[in-house]
Design an enzyme around this catalytic site. Structure first.
Site, PDB file in Angstrom:
ATOM      1  N   LYS A 224       0.939  -1.155   0.107  1.00 36.73           N
ATOM      2  CA  LYS A 224       0.007  -0.115  -0.014  1.00 36.73           C
ATOM      3  C   LYS A 224       0.701   1.183  -0.051  1.00 36.73           C
ATOM      4  O   LYS A 224       1.925   1.187   0.259  1.00 36.73           O
ATOM      5  CB  LYS A 224      -0.815   0.094   1.409  1.00 36.73           C
TER       6      LYS A 224
ATOM      7  N   TYR B 165     -12.359  -2.737  -2.905  1.00 37.57           N
ATOM      8  CA  TYR B 165     -12.885  -2.679  -1.560  1.00 37.57           C
ATOM      9  C   TYR B 165     -14.391  -2.737  -1.614  1.00 37.57           C
ATOM     10  O   TYR B 165     -14.994  -2.484  -0.492  1.00 37.57           O
ATOM     11  CB  TYR B 165     -11.990  -1.542  -0.910  1.00 37.57           C
TER      12      TYR B 165
ATOM     13  N   ARG C  86      -1.677 -14.647   4.111  1.00 33.79           N
ATOM     14  CA  ARG C  86      -2.274 -13.993   5.116  1.00 33.79           C
ATOM     15  C   ARG C  86      -1.841 -14.150   6.383  1.00 33.79           C
ATOM     16  O   ARG C  86      -1.733 -13.136   7.340  1.00 33.79           O
ATOM     17  CB  ARG C  86      -3.969 -14.360   5.046  1.00 33.79           C
TER      18      ARG C  86
ATOM     19  N   THR D 164      -5.399  -7.729  10.523  1.00 31.47           N
ATOM     20  CA  THR D 164      -5.888  -6.300   9.946  1.00 31.47           C
ATOM     21  C   THR D 164      -5.455  -5.347  10.858  1.00 31.47           C
ATOM     22  O   THR D 164      -4.838  -4.147  10.275  1.00 31.47           O
ATOM     23  CB  THR D 164      -7.242  -6.416   9.768  1.00 31.47           C
TER      24      THR D 164
ATOM     25  N   ARG E 171       2.900  -6.887   9.349  1.00 26.51           N
ATOM     26  CA  ARG E 171       1.814  -5.560   9.999  1.00 26.51           C
ATOM     27  C   ARG E 171       2.394  -5.877  11.347  1.00 26.51           C
ATOM     28  O   ARG E 171       2.325  -4.612  12.082  1.00 26.51           O
ATOM     29  CB  ARG E 171       0.312  -5.859   9.806  1.00 26.51           C
TER      30      ARG E 171
ATOM     31  N   ASN F  20      -1.571   0.065   7.341  1.00 20.77           N
ATOM     32  CA  ASN F  20      -1.276  -1.303   7.584  1.00 20.77           C
ATOM     33  C   ASN F  20      -0.313  -2.115   6.342  1.00 20.77           C
ATOM     34  O   ASN F  20      -0.340  -3.314   6.555  1.00 20.77           O
ATOM     35  CB  ASN F  20      -2.403  -2.171   8.073  1.00 20.77           C
TER      36      ASN F  20
ATOM     37  N   HIS G 150      -1.873  -5.409   1.592  1.00 23.11           N
ATOM     38  CA  HIS G 150      -3.064  -6.168   1.106  1.00 23.11           C
ATOM     39  C   HIS G 150      -2.765  -7.381   0.911  1.00 23.11           C
ATOM     40  O   HIS G 150      -1.672  -7.733   0.013  1.00 23.11           O
ATOM     41  CB  HIS G 150      -3.977  -5.459  -0.061  1.00 23.11           C
TER      42      HIS G 150
ATOM     43  N   GLU H  10      -9.540 -10.305  -7.527  1.00 24.14           N
ATOM     44  CA  GLU H  10      -8.642  -9.314  -7.346  1.00 24.14           C
ATOM     45  C   GLU H  10      -7.507  -9.061  -8.391  1.00 24.14           C
ATOM     46  O   GLU H  10      -7.209  -8.141  -8.846  1.00 24.14           O
ATOM     47  CB  GLU H  10      -8.090  -9.326  -5.733  1.00 24.14           C
TER      48      GLU H  10
HETATM   49  P1  IDP Z   1      -7.661  -7.125   5.498  1.00 22.47           P
HETATM   50  O1  IDP Z   1      -6.747  -6.031   4.801  1.00 22.47           O
HETATM   51  O2  IDP Z   1      -6.835  -7.640   6.652  1.00 22.47           O
HETATM   52  O3  IDP Z   1      -8.093  -8.121   4.522  1.00 22.47           O
HETATM   53  P2  IDP Z   1     -10.447  -5.921   5.695  1.00 22.47           P
HETATM   54  O4  IDP Z   1     -11.251  -6.210   6.850  1.00 22.47           O
HETATM   55  O5  IDP Z   1     -10.752  -6.745   4.475  1.00 22.47           O
HETATM   56  O6  IDP Z   1      -8.900  -6.259   6.197  1.00 22.47           O
HETATM   57  O7  IDP Z   1     -10.253  -4.130   5.537  1.00 22.47           O
HETATM   58  C1  IDP Z   1      -9.629  -3.878   4.471  1.00 22.47           C
HETATM   59  C2  IDP Z   1      -8.712  -2.625   4.870  1.00 22.47           C
HETATM   60  O8  IDP Z   1      -9.425  -1.377   5.206  1.00 22.47           O
HETATM   61  C3  IDP Z   1      -7.721  -2.954   5.889  1.00 22.47           C
HETATM   62  O9  IDP Z   1      -6.531  -3.598   5.573  1.00 22.47           O
HETATM   63  C4  IDP Z   1      -7.393  -1.442   6.485  1.00 22.47           C
HETATM   64  O10 IDP Z   1      -6.535  -0.963   5.672  1.00 22.47           O
HETATM   65  C5  IDP Z   1      -8.866  -0.703   6.129  1.00 22.47           C
HETATM   66  N1  IDP Z   1      -9.539  -0.959   7.468  1.00 22.47           N
HETATM   67  C6  IDP Z   1     -10.274  -1.930   7.943  1.00 22.47           C
HETATM   68  N2  IDP Z   1     -11.055  -1.713   8.996  1.00 22.47           N
HETATM   69  C7  IDP Z   1     -10.629  -0.480   9.374  1.00 22.47           C
HETATM   70  C8  IDP Z   1     -11.201   0.631  10.419  1.00 22.47           C
HETATM   71  O11 IDP Z   1     -11.713   0.262  11.324  1.00 22.47           O
HETATM   72  N3  IDP Z   1     -10.519   1.855  10.305  1.00 22.47           N
HETATM   73  C9  IDP Z   1      -9.508   2.186   9.251  1.00 22.47           C
HETATM   74  N4  IDP Z   1      -9.337   1.411   8.231  1.00 22.47           N
HETATM   75  C10 IDP Z   1     -10.059   0.059   8.174  1.00 22.47           C
HETATM   76 MG    MG Z   2      -9.783  -8.007   3.177  1.00 20.95          MG
END
Ligand code: IDP
Ligand code: MG
Length: 149
Positions: free
Chosen positions: A9, A49, A85, A91, A102, A112, A115, A126
């Protein structure tokens, strides 16, 4: 052979972590089969997303991902989706174990670093968003027989 979509990212690129991130997957034994640096168009980010549309963080997430270049990658290997993962970590970096990307390099869920696709189906979807079929390169690697029986 299974494939996953990984993307460094904008924060990972800006912080000079591209090599560090790639190295973790290379050393593990996975095979890089596609890579490009790109600034993600807003529409592409919203599509990628799409499952999060309507959530409070959605607009901020799209702003973040489109704010500066990312490095989009396709990686191949046995069970690579789930294994990547694990290498990526939880996350929220606050919950990500030390030793994960992370866990080692991030502190904020909104920054973070990386992706990773959450399922084989998501990986296919994707990769289709970010790569044309001809941009993915299947290749023979001499060391493959030393990595997989
Ligand atoms: P992942 O990246 O671990 O699959 P997801 O739940 O799919 O996590 O969320 C996608 C991305 O959205 C996360 O990697 C993070 O960058 C962002 N994100 C998720 N939840 C939050 C939040 O509560 N606040 C801000 N950003 C978030
Ligand atoms: Mg995700």
């Amino acid at each position: 052979m299974e494939r996953t979509f990984l993307a460094i990212k904008p924060d990972g690129v800006q912080r000079g972590l591209v090599g560090e991130v790639i190295q973790r997957f290379e050393r593990k034994g996975y095979k890089l089969v596609g890579m490009k640096m790109m600034q993600v168009p807003r529409e592409t980010a919203e599509n990628h997303y799409g499952e999060h549309k309507g959530k409070p963080f959605f607009d901020g997430l799209v702003d973040y991902i489109t704010s500066a270049p990312i490095v989009a990658m396709a990686w191949e290997g046995n069970n690579v989706v789930a294994a990547a993962r694990q290498i990526v970590g939880a996350t929220n970096p606050q919950n990500a174990a030390p030793g994960t990307i992370r866990g080692d390099f991030a502190v904020d869920i909104g920054r973070n670093i990386i992706h990773g696709s959450d399922s084989v189906e998501s990986g296919i979807r994707e990769l289709g968003i970010f790569f044309k079929p001809e941009e993915l390169t299947g290749w023979e690697r001499n060391v493959d027989r030393w990595i997989q029986e």
